[in-house]
Scaffold this active site. Structure first.
Site, PDB file in Angstrom:
ATOM      1  N   ASP A 124     -69.071 -66.117 -15.392  1.00 34.96           N
ATOM      2  CA  ASP A 124     -68.408 -65.018 -16.095  1.00 34.96           C
ATOM      3  C   ASP A 124     -68.633 -65.162 -17.590  1.00 34.96           C
ATOM      4  O   ASP A 124     -68.725 -66.275 -18.114  1.00 34.96           O
ATOM      5  CB  ASP A 124     -66.903 -65.019 -15.794  1.00 34.96           C
ATOM      6  CG  ASP A 124     -66.602 -64.665 -14.352  1.00 34.96           C
ATOM      7  OD1 ASP A 124     -67.272 -63.759 -13.821  1.00 34.96           O
ATOM      8  OD2 ASP A 124     -65.699 -65.290 -13.761  1.00 34.96           O
ATOM      9  N   HIS A 125     -68.698 -64.017 -18.280  1.00 31.36           N
ATOM     10  CA  HIS A 125     -68.916 -64.042 -19.723  1.00 31.36           C
ATOM     11  C   HIS A 125     -67.606 -64.419 -20.428  1.00 31.36           C
ATOM     12  O   HIS A 125     -66.542 -63.918 -20.060  1.00 31.36           O
ATOM     13  CB  HIS A 125     -69.394 -62.666 -20.195  1.00 31.36           C
ATOM     14  CG  HIS A 125     -70.016 -62.678 -21.542  1.00 31.36           C
ATOM     15  ND1 HIS A 125     -69.298 -62.873 -22.704  1.00 31.36           N
ATOM     16  CD2 HIS A 125     -71.303 -62.516 -21.935  1.00 31.36           C
ATOM     17  CE1 HIS A 125     -70.106 -62.834 -23.746  1.00 31.36           C
ATOM     18  NE2 HIS A 125     -71.327 -62.621 -23.307  1.00 31.36           N
ATOM     19  N   PRO A 126     -67.667 -65.278 -21.442  1.00 29.70           N
ATOM     20  CA  PRO A 126     -66.420 -65.701 -22.097  1.00 29.70           C
ATOM     21  C   PRO A 126     -65.663 -64.578 -22.801  1.00 29.70           C
ATOM     22  O   PRO A 126     -64.437 -64.640 -22.906  1.00 29.70           O
ATOM     23  CB  PRO A 126     -66.893 -66.750 -23.120  1.00 29.70           C
ATOM     24  CG  PRO A 126     -68.218 -67.198 -22.625  1.00 29.70           C
ATOM     25  CD  PRO A 126     -68.826 -66.020 -21.946  1.00 29.70           C
TER      26      PRO A 126
END
Length: 395
Positions: A227-229
């Site tokens: 997942d993208h931060p």
């Protein structure tokens, strides 16, 4: 063909293993004449990695477009030969521990006397100043100390290293960039500078928004796996028959994604109304997207989403990626004839030039294959070359 960008530039390469050889290979790919100086035993990488008929493809992949000279720098005569080679060089590359070059007698002052136009490019672990300057360095340690390792994985996995030796490669890339910049500055009338790139600092510079956010907040980033931060939805999602990497980095692309998968009204839900809400409710959002994607195959979704302007792709194994038709169209897998070793496959040139396409002018050399040739170019006559060989100075 028009000369390559660095044609006519002479590089004396004292580096070994990976970070420095990668830097020197880039300069060689760009057209420089790279003379790889090796100890009598050769670069350690010659004995590493998968081999075909005893020849290391790992070594071949990082030492193309170079000529090899075996030179024993523990002998005064070997240092004298190196001095003579440096007198006509443009760039010296080295990745010794800081201070070793001076201990060999090649202090900055001495190098300036030998060749005032010489650019010295150093690749090291932590930089030549500071409390860690003398520490031994290795990719794994630099990944750990740069903060990079803690950004990988998930909270339940703990810190994870990146598969490839990232810190070696980034430092080598920066060093090559610095070398080209210093060369340009020198040729415009500036000084012949010393250039340095370290594994730890080079990797730290690549942490992008993660380091920017940490500097603002004083907080460490939480590792988020795939997942993208700072963006949601963004990551790996499950289609009917496999995962799809989807990267809708802006709100318009998020809207395109949701419309294409049959969830056009999802942003009206307060849980998903803006990016902050979507980050806070990511598991619920991801579950809804997975349920929608489960209605069709990976191949169909990738075609539909790309047509809609949503960046996405299949997670490929390395062998699949190397066989990808786009990789073939970009000539990114080369088959290079190596005299005595058959044909060696290697990754090609990521930088493309419209008028001077890069090429493998020299396959990775056998140990000492060019010793006589290079010394003759430097003015040593055959008798003197034979004497140096008999004394074990060259090989």
């Amino acid at each position: 063909m028009t000369a390559l960008p660095l044609s006519g530039v002479r590089v004396i390469d004292l580096t070994r293993i990976l970070s420095g050889p990668f830097c020197a290979m880039i300069l060689g790919d760009l057209g420089a004449d790279v003379i790889k100086i090796e100890a009598p035993g050769g670069d350690h990488v010659r004995g590493q990695g998968e081999k075909v008929d005893g020849f290391s493809w790992y070594f071949a992949s990082f030492n193309r477009n170079k000529r090899s000279v075996v030179l024993d720098l523990r002998k005064p005569e070997g240092l004298a030969v190196l001095e003579r080679l440096l007198a006509d060089a443009d760039i010296l590359t080295e990745n010794f521990r800081p201070g070793v070059l001076s201990e060999m007698g090649f202090t900055p002052e001495r190098l300036a006397q030998i060749n005032p136009r010489l650019i010295v490019v150093s690749v090291n672990g932590y930089g030549s100043t500071g409390p860690y300057a003398d520490r031994p360095a290795f990719d794994f340690i630099a990944q750990a100390m740069s903060g990079y390792m803690t950004t990988n994985g998930r909270p339940d996995t703990g810190p994870l290293r990146t598969g490839p030796p990232l810190t070696d490669l980034v430092a080598g890339l920066y060093a090559a960039l610095g070398a080209v910049a210093a060369l340009t500055g020198r040729d415009r009338g500036g000084p012949a500078q010393r250039v340095e790139a370290s594994m730890m600092m080079s990797t730290m510079s690549m942490l992008a928004y993660l380091s920017a956010n940490a500097l603002v907040t004083g907080r460490d980033p939480v590792p988020t796996g795939n997942d993208h931060p700072i963006a949601s939805p963004y990551g790996l999602f499950r289609a009917q028959d496999g995962d799809i990497a989807i990267a809708p980095s802006t709100l318009p692309i998020v809207k395109r994604l949701l419309a294409e998968i049959g969830l056009p009204d999802l942003l009206s839900d307060p849980r998903f109304a803006d990016n902050a809400a979507r980050l806070a409710n990511r598991p619920a959002l991801n579950a809804l997207i997975d349920a929608a994607l489960a209605q069709d195959t990976q191949e169909n979704w990738i075609a539909r989403l790309n047509a809609a302007g949503v960046p996405c792709g299949r997670v490929q194994t390395l062998t699949e990626a190397l066989a990808d038709p786009q990789v073939a169209a970009q000539d990114m897998v080369l088959e290079v004839p190596h005299p005595g070793h058959g044909t060696v496959k290697m990754v090609g040139f990521p930088v493309k030039f419209s008028e001077t396409p890069l090429q493998v002018r020299h396959p990775a050399p056998d140990l000492g294959a060019h010793s006589d040739e290079v010394l003759a170019e430097a003015g040593f006559d055959p008798t003197r070359i034979a004497e140096l060989r008999a004394a074990g100075v060259i090989g």
